[in-house]
Design a protein around this motif. Sequence first.
Motif, PDB file in Angstrom:
ATOM      1  N   LEU A 299      -4.405   1.371  -8.619  1.00  0.00           N
ATOM      2  CA  LEU A 299      -3.275   2.239  -8.132  1.00  0.00           C
ATOM      3  C   LEU A 299      -1.637   1.881  -7.145  1.00  0.00           C
ATOM      4  O   LEU A 299      -0.971   1.622  -7.505  1.00  0.00           O
ATOM      5  CB  LEU A 299      -3.937   3.768  -8.335  1.00  0.00           C
ATOM      6  CG  LEU A 299      -2.501   4.612  -7.811  1.00  0.00           C
ATOM      7  CD1 LEU A 299      -1.363   4.905  -9.322  1.00  0.00           C
ATOM      8  CD2 LEU A 299      -3.357   5.989  -7.797  1.00  0.00           C
ATOM      9  N   LEU A 300      -3.197   1.215  -6.273  1.00  0.00           N
ATOM     10  CA  LEU A 300      -1.241   0.804  -5.304  1.00  0.00           C
ATOM     11  C   LEU A 300      -0.947  -0.146  -5.408  1.00  0.00           C
ATOM     12  O   LEU A 300       0.265  -0.365  -4.315  1.00  0.00           O
ATOM     13  CB  LEU A 300      -2.547   0.641  -3.372  1.00  0.00           C
ATOM     14  CG  LEU A 300      -3.271   2.107  -2.841  1.00  0.00           C
ATOM     15  CD1 LEU A 300      -3.813   1.761  -1.816  1.00  0.00           C
ATOM     16  CD2 LEU A 300      -2.363   3.145  -2.558  1.00  0.00           C
ATOM     17  N   ARG A 301      -1.486  -0.720  -6.326  1.00  0.00           N
ATOM     18  CA  ARG A 301      -0.689  -2.038  -6.508  1.00  0.00           C
ATOM     19  C   ARG A 301       0.397  -1.897  -7.686  1.00  0.00           C
ATOM     20  O   ARG A 301       0.850  -2.821  -8.441  1.00  0.00           O
ATOM     21  CB  ARG A 301      -1.885  -3.669  -6.691  1.00  0.00           C
ATOM     22  CG  ARG A 301      -2.176  -3.700  -5.835  1.00  0.00           C
ATOM     23  CD  ARG A 301      -1.318  -4.595  -4.489  1.00  0.00           C
ATOM     24  NE  ARG A 301      -2.910  -4.957  -3.813  1.00  0.00           N
ATOM     25  CZ  ARG A 301      -1.617  -6.568  -2.790  1.00  0.00           C
ATOM     26  NH1 ARG A 301      -0.846  -6.815  -2.851  1.00  0.00           N
ATOM     27  NH2 ARG A 301      -2.681  -6.667  -1.904  1.00  0.00           N
ATOM     28  N   HIS A 302       0.802  -0.473  -7.956  1.00  0.00           N
ATOM     29  CA  HIS A 302       1.215  -0.196  -9.328  1.00  0.00           C
ATOM     30  C   HIS A 302       2.750  -0.407  -8.651  1.00  0.00           C
ATOM     31  O   HIS A 302       2.497   0.531  -8.070  1.00  0.00           O
ATOM     32  CB  HIS A 302       0.754   0.889  -9.745  1.00  0.00           C
ATOM     33  CG  HIS A 302       1.238   1.315 -11.301  1.00  0.00           C
ATOM     34  ND1 HIS A 302       1.186   0.502 -12.336  1.00  0.00           N
ATOM     35  CD2 HIS A 302       2.583   2.074 -12.029  1.00  0.00           C
ATOM     36  CE1 HIS A 302       2.283   0.655 -13.477  1.00  0.00           C
ATOM     37  NE2 HIS A 302       2.938   1.953 -12.962  1.00  0.00           N
ATOM     38  N   TYR A 303       3.417  -0.771  -8.650  1.00  0.00           N
ATOM     39  CA  TYR A 303       4.709  -0.785  -7.455  1.00  0.00           C
ATOM     40  C   TYR A 303       5.804  -0.029  -8.597  1.00  0.00           C
ATOM     41  O   TYR A 303       5.613   0.131  -9.371  1.00  0.00           O
ATOM     42  CB  TYR A 303       5.307  -2.076  -7.457  1.00  0.00           C
ATOM     43  CG  TYR A 303       4.319  -2.732  -6.529  1.00  0.00           C
ATOM     44  CD1 TYR A 303       3.224  -1.878  -5.077  1.00  0.00           C
ATOM     45  CD2 TYR A 303       3.812  -4.185  -6.665  1.00  0.00           C
ATOM     46  CE1 TYR A 303       2.282  -3.183  -4.620  1.00  0.00           C
ATOM     47  CE2 TYR A 303       2.888  -4.863  -5.697  1.00  0.00           C
ATOM     48  CZ  TYR A 303       1.994  -4.589  -4.918  1.00  0.00           C
ATOM     49  OH  TYR A 303       1.912  -4.730  -4.105  1.00  0.00           O
ATOM     50  N   PRO A 304       6.818   0.684  -7.688  1.00  0.00           N
ATOM     51  CA  PRO A 304       7.936   1.344  -8.624  1.00  0.00           C
ATOM     52  C   PRO A 304       8.309   0.181  -8.805  1.00  0.00           C
ATOM     53  O   PRO A 304       8.641  -0.775  -8.228  1.00  0.00           O
ATOM     54  CB  PRO A 304       8.217   1.677  -7.159  1.00  0.00           C
ATOM     55  CG  PRO A 304       7.833   1.870  -5.836  1.00  0.00           C
ATOM     56  CD  PRO A 304       6.771   1.214  -6.108  1.00  0.00           C
ATOM     57  N   ARG A 305       9.599   0.508 -10.450  1.00  0.00           N
ATOM     58  CA  ARG A 305      10.056  -0.529 -10.589  1.00  0.00           C
ATOM     59  C   ARG A 305      11.029   0.048  -9.965  1.00  0.00           C
ATOM     60  O   ARG A 305      11.912  -1.290  -9.361  1.00  0.00           O
ATOM     61  CB  ARG A 305      10.093  -0.482 -12.224  1.00  0.00           C
ATOM     62  CG  ARG A 305      11.201  -0.803 -12.398  1.00  0.00           C
ATOM     63  CD  ARG A 305      11.436  -0.795 -14.100  1.00  0.00           C
ATOM     64  NE  ARG A 305      10.357  -1.101 -14.677  1.00  0.00           N
ATOM     65  CZ  ARG A 305       9.653  -0.479 -15.282  1.00  0.00           C
ATOM     66  NH1 ARG A 305      10.208   0.811 -15.769  1.00  0.00           N
ATOM     67  NH2 ARG A 305       8.179  -0.639 -16.279  1.00  0.00           N
ATOM     68  N   ARG A 306      11.781   1.012  -9.529  1.00  0.00           N
ATOM     69  CA  ARG A 306      13.298   0.972  -8.705  1.00  0.00           C
ATOM     70  C   ARG A 306      13.118   2.503  -8.138  1.00  0.00           C
ATOM     71  O   ARG A 306      12.306   2.784  -7.784  1.00  0.00           O
ATOM     72  CB  ARG A 306      13.582   1.060  -9.819  1.00  0.00           C
ATOM     73  CG  ARG A 306      14.185   2.502 -10.260  1.00  0.00           C
ATOM     74  CD  ARG A 306      15.260   1.707 -11.981  1.00  0.00           C
ATOM     75  NE  ARG A 306      15.393   3.376 -12.553  1.00  0.00           N
ATOM     76  CZ  ARG A 306      16.094   4.038 -12.589  1.00  0.00           C
ATOM     77  NH1 ARG A 306      16.843   4.297 -11.110  1.00  0.00           N
ATOM     78  NH2 ARG A 306      16.415   5.655 -13.050  1.00  0.00           N
ATOM     79  N   TYR A 307      14.343   2.439  -7.476  1.00  0.00           N
ATOM     80  CA  TYR A 307      14.739   3.651  -6.454  1.00  0.00           C
ATOM     81  C   TYR A 307      15.232   4.352  -6.750  1.00  0.00           C
ATOM     82  O   TYR A 307      16.393   4.244  -7.200  1.00  0.00           O
ATOM     83  CB  TYR A 307      14.276   3.760  -5.076  1.00  0.00           C
ATOM     84  CG  TYR A 307      13.432   3.314  -4.488  1.00  0.00           C
ATOM     85  CD1 TYR A 307      11.811   3.503  -4.187  1.00  0.00           C
ATOM     86  CD2 TYR A 307      13.303   1.049  -4.790  1.00  0.00           C
ATOM     87  CE1 TYR A 307      10.716   2.627  -3.931  1.00  0.00           C
ATOM     88  CE2 TYR A 307      12.390   0.177  -4.543  1.00  0.00           C
ATOM     89  CZ  TYR A 307      10.673   1.412  -4.409  1.00  0.00           C
ATOM     90  OH  TYR A 307       9.485   0.390  -3.598  1.00  0.00           O
TER      91      TYR A 307
END
Length: 739
Positions: free
Chosen positions: A36-44
Amino acid sequence: MSDVVIAMDTVLVRVLGPKTATAMADQLALHTVRDLLRHYPRRYARRGEMSKLDDLEVGDRVTVLAQVKSASTRPMRQRRGTLTEVTVGDGAGSMRLVFFTSKHAHLKVGEWGLFAGTVGKWQGALQFTHPDCHVITGDDDDWARALVPIYPASKDVSSWVIQRSVKLLLDDPHSLDAALDDPIPEPVRRRHGLITLARALVDKHRPETLEDVERADERLKWDEALVLQVTLAARRRAAALEPGIARPRRSGGLLDAVDSRLPFSLTEGQREVGDELAAELGREQPMNRLLQGEVGSGKTVVALRAMAQVVDAGGQAALLAPTEVLAAQHARSLTAILGPLGRAGELDGDPAGTRVTLLTGSQKAAARRTARAAAADGSAGIVVGTHALLQEGVEFADLGLVVVDEQHRFGVEQRDALRAKGTRPPHVLVMTATPIPRTVAMTVYGDLETSTLRQLPAGRGGVSSSVVPVGEKPAWLDRAWVRVREEVAAGRQAYVVCPRIGEEEGNANDGRGPDEGPDDADGAPPDEKGSSSDRRPPLAVLDVAEGLRAGPLSTLRVEVLHGRLPPEEKEARMRAFAAGEVDVLVATTVVEVGVDVPNATVMVVMDADRFGVSQLHQLRGRVARGAHAGLCLLVSEASSSSPTGQRLAAVAATTDGFELARLDLETRREGDVLGAAQSGRRSGVRLLSLLDDEALISEARVEATALVESDRGLADHPELAAAVAALATDERADWLEKA
Ligand code: ADP
Ligand code: MG
C-alpha cells in the motif's frame, strides 16, 4: 488499530477493514503495508486545474477537485424519477454533474469534493453522468491541502479510500518511523543526498508542495534502481564464481565446413563479432553476450558459426526461438547450410558431421521422444526448439552453448532454465533485432556484455514506409491494393498483417494464437483512458482475407497464416509462400520474427495503430530481405494529428532502430519493458524512467556492485536483501505463470 504493531509485511486485513482489505487485494494486488505504501499517487489534483478540462476528450476517465456551485433536484419530464443536477467548479472552469436519482441531493453549495467519472458532453458542455463523489468534510484536513493525491483506483477501491487508508498508516504513532528499516544504506543516502524512506513516503503521499514530491521521487526511484542493480550484480557475481567449460576453436571441423559452404562472404561486422565470440567460447568463464543487429543484419550465421565451434569442441548447442514457425525455419536453414554435415548417422550423411534436431511443443509424441533422445545421448549436436526446450525432462549430454533468438520474448528466468541444463554453466548468446538503449541494457540486460552488428549485408534493397490514413483518405487504401497487384505482376509477393485472427467470438483468449498479438501499444492505465469497448474490434485475418479474395485481390493467390492453425499446416503454408506458390499471405504477427522470404517486397499492416513501435519495425523487416526495394504500408484510421497518428508517422519516417527503440520506450510503461516477459507488472519499477534516469541508474549500478562485492555482502542490509529476494520471487512467479 493502535494495538497492532505495524511492520512493512503486516497484512492489510489487520490494519484496515476486511472489506477494504479484500477489495484492495483482489482488485489492486495490494496485500501488505509495503504494497500500500508503495502504491503511489499517479498525480495530484489541485484547485484551478479545471481549466485543463478543455484538453479532455469525451470518454476519458478523470478525477477533479472542485467546489459545488449549484445543486437542484426536480422530477424528470419524460420519465418517472428524479433528476439531480449539480454544477461544480474550481474558479478556473466548471462542469455539470447529472444524476438520475435523488441520491446526491445532499451535495451542498460551497462544499468541496473529489468527483470521478467518465467525461461526456451534453449541449456542448462537459458533464459527468453519475460520477463517484467524495465530499470533503470539515474534520477531514485533506481538503485543505493544496495537493490532493489521486491514486490508481479500481471499481471498489476509490482514490479517496486509498488516500484515507494510507493516511491511517502514516499517522499511526506506533508505526512507520520505527518499523521502517531503510533499504538504502545510510552511507549511500549520504553520498547521493537522499532523504529517508519514511520521509519520502510521507512526502509522496501527503506532500505540501511539488518540491516535496520531487525529492520523494528522487529517493523512491533510487529504491527501485538499487534493488534492480543489486539483483543484477548478484547474478553477475554468481556467474563469475561458477566456471564453465572452454570450447576453443578447432580447425578442420564443422566450423570450417560451414565457412566453406556459405553462399556469401561474411560482412566485416559478422567477422569481427565472430572473432569476439570465438575467443570468449574458448575461455572457461562462461560467455554472456547480447548480440544486437537490425533485422536482416545476418545474426543467424553468426550464431551458427558459434554453435559449430562448440560442436567441434565436443559440446552441444541449443537454439531457442520464440515461435514454432521460426524454430522450424531455423532448423531448416541450418540443415540446408550444413548439408551432409548436418545428417551424421543418416545414409547420405557425413560421419564427421552432427545432427540438427527440432524440438517443439506441438510435435507428435513420437517425434518429440526421438528429439529428446538425440539431445540426451549427444547425437544431436544442435537442438533447435521453442519453449519446449525449457521443460523438465529435456536433457543434454553436454550442453555447451545456448543461443536465444529474438530475446525480447524471453526473460532472464528462461535463460536460467536453459542454462541449468548444462552440467557446468554453458555459454550464452542472446540475439535481438530490437536495438536496446543504454539504460535498458544496464537494467534488463545488466548481466550481459553487448556486441552490435551495424551493417547490413550488401545488396539489400532496404524498405520505405508510408502511413495510409484511411480515416482521412479512404482512396489511398485502394491505391495500396493496386501496389500489391503491381508487385505481384512483377513477380514479387506480399504480406497483409492483421492484429487478430477472427471467428473467435465467445473465445476467452480473444483470438490470439500463442505466438501472436500486438503489444499493448499505449501504456495509459485503464482508469484514465476511455473504455476500449468504444473501439471497434481490430481487423481479423479471416475477414480481411475473405474481403481481399472477393474484392481487390480476387485475381491473386491469397492464403492465410495464423497461430491457431495446426503446426503442420502453418509449416506447409509458410513453405508454399516461400516457394512462390502463394502471392499474398494474410497473417497475424506470426510473420513478425525471423521469417525469411526474400521475394516478398510489400507489406500492408492493417490497423497499424494496434501494434507497438518495435513490433512494426520488426514486421517491416520481413520485406527488406531481398535485393528489391521493400515497401511497407501502415494502414490506420487514427487521425494523422493524433498521438497515435504521429507515432505511426515517426515509424514511417525512420529506419533507425535506436531512434525507434526510444520511441517505443516512451509509449510503454517501464514495467512492461523491465518485466520478466515484457509484460511483467511486478518488476518493482513504478517511478523509475529508463529514458530520463540514466544518470541515477548508472550511480545505482556502481553502488550495487560495491555492496554485492563487499565482504559482508547484503548481510548488514536486511531490508535491501528482502526487497531483492521479493523481486526474484516475483520474477520467478511471473515466469511460472507463463510457462
Ligand atoms: P537476422 O539478423 O534478422 O536474423 P538473418 O540471419 O536471418 O538476419 O539474415 C538475413 C538474410 O541475410 C538471410 O537470408 C541470410 O542468409 C542473409 N545473409 C546473412 N549474412 C549475409 C552476408 N554476409 N551476405 C549476404 N547475405 C547474408
Ligand atoms: Mg533472425
